[in-house]
Scaffold this active site. Structure first.
Site, short mmCIF file in Angstrom:
data_model
loop_
_atom_site.label_atom_id
_atom_site.label_comp_id
_atom_site.label_asym_id
_atom_site.label_seq_id
_atom_site.Cartn_x
_atom_site.Cartn_y
_atom_site.Cartn_z
N ASP B 202 41.51 35.45 47.40
CA ASP B 202 42.43 36.18 46.51
C ASP B 202 43.44 35.14 46.05
OD1 ASP B 202 44.48 37.59 45.33
OD2 ASP B 202 44.20 39.34 46.61
N HIS B 203 43.30 34.68 44.80
CA HIS B 203 44.07 33.50 44.40
C HIS B 203 45.58 33.75 44.41
CE1 HIS B 203 43.71 35.45 40.44
NE2 HIS B 203 44.87 34.90 40.20
N GLU B 241 51.29 41.71 32.22
CA GLU B 241 50.76 40.64 31.37
C GLU B 241 50.75 41.07 29.91
OE1 GLU B 241 46.76 39.47 32.42
OE2 GLU B 241 46.30 41.44 33.19
N HIS B 265 45.31 42.06 44.71
CA HIS B 265 46.51 41.23 44.58
C HIS B 265 47.79 41.96 45.00
CE1 HIS B 265 43.80 38.70 42.57
NE2 HIS B 265 43.91 39.17 41.35
N LYS B 365 48.52 45.77 31.33
CA LYS B 365 48.18 44.82 30.27
C LYS B 365 48.96 45.19 29.02
CE LYS B 365 43.57 43.43 31.66
NZ LYS B 365 43.95 42.03 31.79
#
Lengths: 352, 515
Positions: B202-203, B241, B265, B365
């Protein structure tokens, strides 16, 4: 705005007693456009002529990566007349985010004559509160060292490469550290010079399957540039200390011998040749060579292992360079104690 | 004095050189080697590690994919993308050395022979490059490809390493689309790789600021005593975002914001904020505490979902002054799509520390600004001293900015200068970029290095993933039930989401923090 321009003069001349007031003015003039940042107090002391300009240049580069309050001191203890002058300036650069100017402030002092002994009072009264004090001492230490100063220093940065008498200087440093109740971390740039080289050597032995070589290393050959013998000896000291080798022949020459816990001999050859401070190290074990060699004209090491004369895969690793800005930046990045350094020194003290 | 001979598996020459676990030589085998992730993230990350000297010299990369190409073609393509996406400029000499250890292995994922030849190739690489039989398999492919890959790796004996070596697998999200599929995926992976060998990436956890949450909480004595229901009013976690669905409609239509962002996340960030102090910094100690948080999340009934969960979808609008189309008008999106691009949740952690402290998550978004942050809102000071007319005391707010402009700020009250007693909020601000000149490594750099070192701290464990789905599934089910499903709300692109999302907080006298 001369005080914040990217130049290498110490900046705006100010009265010592009015430094705080002038600094406030400096920031008030630029409020909104500039952001002041500081993580450490970085004091730089030098007695070399022209050091204020030279060190201002170094600080302007170091401050890009290490926001600090820099206190740059140029001293001439031999002058007969007392003279104290002060300047303020700021080193600014655009932040990584690209939106703000980030600035580190610099206070510069010229101390001439007996008032050079006022160093602790000058430094202490201008520290950014609560931040650690790193003192970068350029050149030789004086005997006796002022215990008042060391009591406040968190990290003492010096370059033993500059010392004429290593043993005497090291004893002064160790006494100062002892007086500071071992609180001062000793940061020798001559040791920092070896960081990337040590990293490149260490990686050969990361895999447990290569650990058997620790017991079979027969020799080490270290190539060093003129004037950098002490750097090469420190490197040998590191190997000796970490692998439990003891000096067998304590001659100050370029060939000496270690013995391991079983009495096995390890020959060390120091070879002087032009190039980087330490341009190559070759460890030999059971016919296998472990080589770290500075690539010509690049800040990279070529590293390889294999039988002598056999073709093997060469890899590249960062080598850094001998630039004082890089060395000090690396040192500031690192933090933490330097126990391994002290072990290395103790291993080869009589050879330095 | 030194470590030599005291600990047979520790390299004494490493002492004092690095505080992190040392990555081991290995071959990194990337399945899906021609994909976007490989080109944009994985290879640039490996290159940067090599350029910084963090990668062991004996690391080889083998790209495994279906398309025909030679090693040379593959290296050339990777060089182009690395020059484009690397965080530091590519140096020819370093790239050339790095690229010598990059290979391409052409095979279909379901072709058994391709895995046999892969095993032979890896053995050869071990001999030539000293990768020591260590293998790191990276699944940069869609989850439906996992099964054939895992099965054939096992058949070729690649799931197990020889004595003294290791085989590990990195799995990219999504870790399933619900609990059942996550369990199935875990079963598939576990059929060949043990949990200790499995690294679910999970970056978000690789980001510097996410890692700093534990430091902020447990290395500073001032916060932890206040970090509980007695002093905290509520917590907000926002991930916004400006981008729309871009080229990901195919995946996104089946996923939506809840599965795409919240299940992984945002819940991971929530765990770091809400977990108890671990007994030590080992991977399992930290993950044990994280999983307790997810396990303590109050499960929602269908009625709860109607009250505490809100979904939205962006309609046409403008971002940064430029008109943009609505989600349903995006390419490859069903014109009647009910996929959510915005989620707001009000949730509770039923344990002693967090009892009745609402936690608000929102993700969306096409919002006006991109940013991820966590804000901790403290209870107001009692209005005993300053409750005069025209004095409204604000809350103290601790904000942890994950991206961009990583940092921490604390809002507090201060008296305005003057003879009157006017109190205004002021902000103490710490910016990573201001204080530290050195750029942080990319999340994938850190995570790849951790996987090579065998440090699973920043990777999700099986039980974390499954517990997260246990919490998410009832919300998904309620949203997609045929009867009485809560409505999908619409919001104009460039707004801060549906008005109904404000209502989630407004009914308790709270508002979303302005980013």
């Amino acid at each position: 705005m001369p005080a914040t321009a990217e130049n290498y003069s110490p900046g705006l001349s100010v009265e010592v007693a009015k430094i705080d007031k002038e600094l406030k003015k400096l920031w008030a003039q630029n409020e909104g456009a500039l952001t002041r940042a500081s993580l450490i107090n970085l004091a730089v002391y030098s007695e070399a002529p022209g050091s204020l300009d030279k060190n201002t240049q170094l600080i302007s580069k170091i401050a890009r990566d290490h926001a600090c309050r820099a206190i740059v001191i140029g001293a001439d203890r031999n002058a007969t007349e007392n003279r104290v002058e002060a300047w303020i300036s700021a080193h600014c650069h655009v932040s990584r985010a690209g939106t703000k100017q980030i600035c580190s402030e610099q206070l510069s002092f010229l101390l001439e004559g007996p008032c050079a002994n006022l160093l602790p009072s000058i430094v202490f009264s201008h520290l950014d509160s609560d931040l650690p004090l790193h003192l970068w001492w350029q050149g030789e230490f004086h005997d006796p060292m002022d215990p008042q100063l060391w009591a406040w220093v968190d990290r003492l940065i010096y370059d033993s490469h500059d010392w004429e008498n290593f043993d005497a200087q090291m004893r002064l440093v160790e006494t100062a550290q002892h007086e500071a109740k071992e609180r001062v971390v000793l940061c020798d740039l001559n040791w920092t010079r070896l960081d990337k080289l040590r990293f490149a050597v260490a990686q050969f032995f990361d895999h447990p399957a290569s650990h058997h070589h620790f017991g079979t290393i027969e020799s080490a050959r270290i190539d060093f540039a003129p004037g950098f013998r002490s750097t090469a000896v420190l490197l040998a000291g590191w190997l000796g200390a970490q692998l439990n080798w003891k000096i067998e022949t304590a001659k100050r020459g370029n060939n000496f011998t270690f013995a391991d816990a079983n009495g096995r001999k390890i020959d060390i050859t120091l070879n002087e040749r032009d190039g980087e401070p330490v341009s190559q190290i070759v460890l030999t074990s059971k016919g296998i060579e472990f080589v770290v060699s500075h690539a010509k004209g690049a800040d990279l090491f070529e590293v390889w292992r294999g039988k002598a004369g056999e073709k093997c895969t060469h890899q590249l690793m960062p080598a850094g360079n001998n630039d004082p800005v890089m060395l000090v930046s690396d040192e500031l990045n690192r933090g933490g104690p330097h126990r391994v350094y002290l072990h290395a020194i103790n291993c080869v003290r009589e050879l330095l | 004095m030194s470590q030599a001979n005291d600990h047979p598996n520790i390299n004494p020459l490493r002492e004092g050189l690095s505080t992190r676990a040392v990555p081991q030589p290995c071959s990194v085998v990337i399945f899906g080697a021609t994909g976007d992730l490989t080109h944009r993230k994985l290879i640039p990350a490996l290159y940067n590690l090599a350029a910084d000297g963090d990668l062991p010299p004996a690391v080889a990369v083998v790209g495994f994919a279906r398309r025909e190409k030679t090693d040379g073609d593959f290296r050339k393509e990777l060089e182009e993308s690395t020059r484009k996406f690397s965080r530091q400029p590519v140096r020819d000499e370093i790239w050339n050395t790095f690229a010598q250890a990059v290979y391409y292995h052409q095979s279909d994922f379901s072709d058994e022979a391709g895995y046999k030849s892969l095993a032979e190739r890896l053995d050869k690489i071990d001999t030539e490059r000293g990768t020591r039989g260590n293998r790191l398999f990276y699944f940069a492919v869609a989850p439906d490809q996992f099964e054939p890959i895992v099965k054939h790796l096992k058949a070729a004996g690649l799931n197990e390493a020889c004595e003294g070596s290791w085989a590990r697998v990195i799995v990219e999200k999504p870790f399933g689309t619900d609990l059942a599929s996550a369990r199935e995926l875990n079963r598939v992976v576990r059929s060949s790789f043990s949990e200790e060998q499995t690294y679910r990436i999970d970056h978000f956890l690789g980001k510097e600021t996410a890692q700093n949450i534990l430091v902020l909480r447990f290395a500073n004595a001032i916060f932890e005593p206040l970090w509980n229901a007695r002093y905290l009013d509520h917590v907000q976690i926002t991930a916004s975002e400006t981008l729309g669905v871009e080229g990901r409609a195919g995946y996104y239509e089946g996923a939506g914001a809840l599965r795409d962002m919240v299940q992984n996340h945002l819940l991971q960030l929530l765990c770091l904020i809400a977990m108890e102090p671990p007994t030590d910094l080992s991977a399992d100690s930290i993950r044990d505490e994280k999983v307790k948080v997810v396990r303590s999340l109050r499960r929602m009934t269908k009625e709860d979902v109607a009250i505490n969960a809100l979904r939205g979808q962006y309609a046409e609008g403008a971002i940064n002054g430029k008109p943009v189309v609505g989600y349903r008008a995006e390419q490859n999106v069903d014109p009647k799509s009910i996929t959510e691009t915005y989620v707001a949740l009000r949730l509770f952690i039923d344990n002693w520390r967090w009892s009745d402290v609402p936690i608000y998550l929102r993700v969306g978004k096409r919002l006006p600004k991109s940013g991820t942050e966590i804000s901790i809102h403290f209870k107001k000071a009692p209005l005993v001293l300053f409750n005069k007319e025209a004095t409204t005391l604000d809350q103290n707010v601790l904000v942890i900015r994950i991206q961009p402009d990583e940092g921490i700020s604390l809002r507090m009250q201060a008296k305005m200068p003057g003879t009157s007693f006017r109190i205004e909020p002021v902000k103490m601000d710490f910016h990573y970029g201001t204080s530290f000149g050195k750029a942080s490594p990319e999340a994938y750099e850190r995570l790849l290095l951790d996987a090579m070192s065998g440090d699973a701290t920043l990777f999700a464990r099986r039980d974390e993933v499954e517990e997260a789905w246990l919490f998410i599934d009832p919300i998904e089910q309620a949203w997609h039930s045929k009867k009485d499903a809560p409505p999908l709300c619409f919001y104009p692109s460039g707004s801060w989401g549906p008005e109904e999302a404000d209502e989630l907080l407004a009914r308790e006298g709270r508002i979303w923090r302005r980013l």
